[in-house]
Design a protein around this motif. Structure first.
Motif, PDB file in Angstrom:
ATOM      1  N   PHE A  39      -1.099  31.377  33.933  1.00 58.04           N
ATOM      2  CA  PHE A  39      -1.906  31.397  35.151  1.00 58.04           C
ATOM      3  C   PHE A  39      -3.229  32.142  34.966  1.00 58.04           C
ATOM      4  CE2 PHE A  39       2.326  30.544  36.873  1.00 58.04           C
ATOM      5  CZ  PHE A  39       2.049  29.524  37.784  1.00 58.04           C
ATOM      6  N   GLY A  40      -3.549  32.473  33.724  1.00 54.56           N
ATOM      7  CA  GLY A  40      -4.822  33.108  33.429  1.00 54.56           C
ATOM      8  C   GLY A  40      -4.830  34.617  33.492  1.00 54.56           C
ATOM      9  N   PHE A  41      -3.659  35.248  33.576  1.00 55.99           N
ATOM     10  CA  PHE A  41      -3.574  36.703  33.619  1.00 55.99           C
ATOM     11  C   PHE A  41      -3.028  37.226  32.291  1.00 55.99           C
ATOM     12  CE2 PHE A  41      -2.992  35.261  38.011  1.00 55.99           C
ATOM     13  CZ  PHE A  41      -4.016  35.959  38.642  1.00 55.99           C
ATOM     14  N   SER A  42      -3.715  38.211  31.734  1.00 55.38           N
ATOM     15  CA  SER A  42      -3.269  38.787  30.470  1.00 55.38           C
ATOM     16  C   SER A  42      -2.567  40.118  30.749  1.00 55.38           C
ATOM     17  CB  SER A  42      -4.465  39.012  29.530  1.00 55.38           C
ATOM     18  OG  SER A  42      -4.050  39.580  28.320  1.00 55.38           O
ATOM     19  N   ILE A  43      -1.233  40.084  30.755  1.00 56.34           N
ATOM     20  CA  ILE A  43      -0.435  41.286  31.011  1.00 56.34           C
ATOM     21  C   ILE A  43       0.401  41.574  29.775  1.00 56.34           C
ATOM     22  CG2 ILE A  43       1.284  42.380  32.487  1.00 56.34           C
ATOM     23  CD1 ILE A  43       0.556  40.422  34.676  1.00 56.34           C
ATOM     24  N   PRO A  44       0.199  42.721  29.127  1.00 53.54           N
ATOM     25  CA  PRO A  44       1.002  43.048  27.934  1.00 53.54           C
ATOM     26  C   PRO A  44       2.488  43.076  28.264  1.00 53.54           C
ATOM     27  CG  PRO A  44      -0.849  44.563  28.187  1.00 53.54           C
ATOM     28  CD  PRO A  44      -0.759  43.788  29.458  1.00 53.54           C
ATOM     29  N   SER A  45       3.296  42.412  27.469  1.00 52.31           N
ATOM     30  CA  SER A  45       4.739  42.395  27.720  1.00 52.31           C
ATOM     31  C   SER A  45       5.328  43.801  27.617  1.00 52.31           C
ATOM     32  CB  SER A  45       5.438  41.453  26.736  1.00 52.31           C
ATOM     33  OG  SER A  45       5.267  41.901  25.401  1.00 52.31           O
ATOM     34  N   ILE A  46       4.727  44.646  26.769  1.00 50.53           N
ATOM     35  CA  ILE A  46       5.230  46.004  26.610  1.00 50.53           C
ATOM     36  C   ILE A  46       5.036  46.812  27.893  1.00 50.53           C
ATOM     37  CG2 ILE A  46       3.108  47.064  25.752  1.00 50.53           C
ATOM     38  CD1 ILE A  46       6.605  47.646  24.304  1.00 50.53           C
ATOM     39  N   LEU A  47       3.980  46.482  28.656  1.00 52.98           N
ATOM     40  CA  LEU A  47       3.733  47.160  29.923  1.00 52.98           C
ATOM     41  C   LEU A  47       4.758  46.714  30.966  1.00 52.98           C
ATOM     42  CD1 LEU A  47       1.683  49.242  30.848  1.00 52.98           C
ATOM     43  CD2 LEU A  47       0.285  47.401  31.783  1.00 52.98           C
ATOM     44  N   ILE A  48       5.115  45.439  30.917  1.00 50.15           N
ATOM     45  CA  ILE A  48       6.154  44.922  31.813  1.00 50.15           C
ATOM     46  C   ILE A  48       7.491  45.584  31.482  1.00 50.15           C
ATOM     47  CG2 ILE A  48       7.407  42.848  32.548  1.00 50.15           C
ATOM     48  CD1 ILE A  48       4.875  41.249  31.784  1.00 50.15           C
ATOM     49  N   LEU A  49       7.764  45.686  30.183  1.00 52.53           N
ATOM     50  CA  LEU A  49       9.002  46.330  29.740  1.00 52.53           C
ATOM     51  C   LEU A  49       9.064  47.781  30.208  1.00 52.53           C
ATOM     52  CD1 LEU A  49      10.837  46.008  26.416  1.00 52.53           C
ATOM     53  CD2 LEU A  49      10.059  48.268  27.046  1.00 52.53           C
TER      54      LEU A  49
END
Length: 383
Positions: free
Chosen positions: A237-247
């Motif tokens: 969807f055009g958003f760059s969110i680091p997976s490590i930040l989600i984790l």
């Protein structure tokens, strides 16, 4: 033989065991296990006992992709945000001011070196790594490093780790002297609690059974899958969110659930995973690459020293204006620079049992907060 994945895995496990044994039973106890396992990994790789970076094993890829993020997840499960109120406003204030001092120090220290030459294109990421580790510990350092893949620059990564360990050890000595020296220079009243928090603070040994271990592993693997899924969907969807930040966010949320807090094994899995990751980092450190970074060793050391000095000066100045208890200032600073474990050790050393639990709690806060601030600084600097 070194191409056999089972052999490589057994060798890495041996490095973890050896570093722990040497730190507990020999003169090397003055060196942290995290630094020693990197050194041993480098020795093994450069002598051909395990694959080096130029002939990397599939096991290394698995460790970087799965084990290292898992270590961050498991360690963050111990962060209980509800207990932070027990740390008290003075300790929380000192800790947060120390974090601000760290951010100021990171940005300022970059200006003292030719950072684009010393760190190359990784300068912003390394600034974020140093912000993270000097807000709350190495878990944050690794989180930022993993996202920006700084670990692939083995020599630079190890150079920064070595400088970090040296300065952290020296800062422990400095913070030990702060309460005595500053109390003579600028006496401030301190309110020492008669309460003893040793029982909860000293609960460092986990008795782990198969059921708890299995549950922790299932939760950890599920969180890795969910984090990657959310990051990939956000990217669509055009958003760059680091997976490590989600984790990190999921780990902090799960850590507040009573059912998770009752489980054991997370700390054990987290520490073992960290050591395994650092052993692989050592394997990426080839002699030729170390020689290349040698010319910048002093720059890296200067960069690290100035960060901590600015952090310390900023916090001491704030302590003067607020007339803070100098022991609180020292413990909060150590929680920033060394994390919960060294802050705990400092509180014990200055015979302030009332600060033991607050030291652990603000150290835990740093474990969660440091990753966010690390990514913030890296992003602002252009990473």
């Amino acid at each position: 033989m070194t191409e056999n994945s089972l052999y490589v895995l057994a060798a890495l496990f041996s490095l973890v065991f050896l570093s722990e044994w040497l730190c507990k039973h020999t003169f090397l106890k003055h060196i942290s296990s995290s630094l020693l396992v990197i050194i041993l990994g480098a020795i093994f790789a450069n002598t051909g006992a395990i694959p080096s970076a130029s002939n990397a094993s599939l096991v290394y890829d698995v460790v970087f992709k799965y084990v290292a993020p898992a270590s961050i997840f498991f360690l963050l499960l111990g962060v209980n945000l509800k207990q932070l109120r027990k740390a008290g406003l003075p300790m929380l204030m000192a800790f947060l001011l120390g974090a601000i001092g760290t951010m100021i120090g990171v940005v300022s220290s970059l200006q003292l070196i030719d950072y684009r030459i010393v760190f190359g294109e990784n300068y912003a990421a390394i600034a974020g790594m140093m912000t993270g580790t000097y807000v709350g510990g190495s878990a944050n350092f690794n989180a930022v490093a993993l996202h920006y893949e700084v670990f692939k620059e083995g020599a630079i990564f190890t150079g920064v780790v070595v400088a970090d360990n040296i300065i952290t050890a020296i800062w422990m000595i400095v913070t030990l002297s702060i309460p005595v020296f500053m109390q003579k220079l600028r006496p401030h009243k301190s309110k020492v609690s008669s309460g003893n928090h040793l029982e909860e603070a000293d609960r460092e040994v986990e008795s782990v059974g198969p059921m708890s271990l299995a549950l922790m592993l299932v939760i950890g693997i599920a969180t890795l899958l969910i984090s990657d899924f959310i990051a990939n969907r956000a990217n669509d969807f055009g958003f760059s969110i680091p997976s490590i930040l989600i984790l990190t966010t999921i780990a902090l949320l799960l850590g507040q659930l009573r059912v998770i807090q009752k489980q054991v094994g997370a700390k054990l899995l987290g520490m073992f995973s960290v050591y395994l990751f650092l052993a692989v980092v050592g394997a990426y450190c080839e002699i030729g690459a170390l020689i290349d970074v040698g010319a910048y060793a002093l720059d890296i050391l200067l960069f690290t020293i100035v960060i901590v000095l600015i952090h310390g000066a900023f916090l001491l100045i704030c302590g003067l204006f607020m007339k803070s208890d100098w022991s609180i200032i020292a413990v909060a600073s150590q929680a920033n620079i060394g994390g919960a474990s060294t802050a705990l050790a400092l509180a014990k050393s200055v015979k302030r049992n009332d600060l033991i639990l607050p030291a652990i709690l603000v150290g835990s806060l740093g474990s969660g907060l440091g990753t966010y601030l690390g990514f913030l600084v890296a992003g602002l600097l252009g990473a």
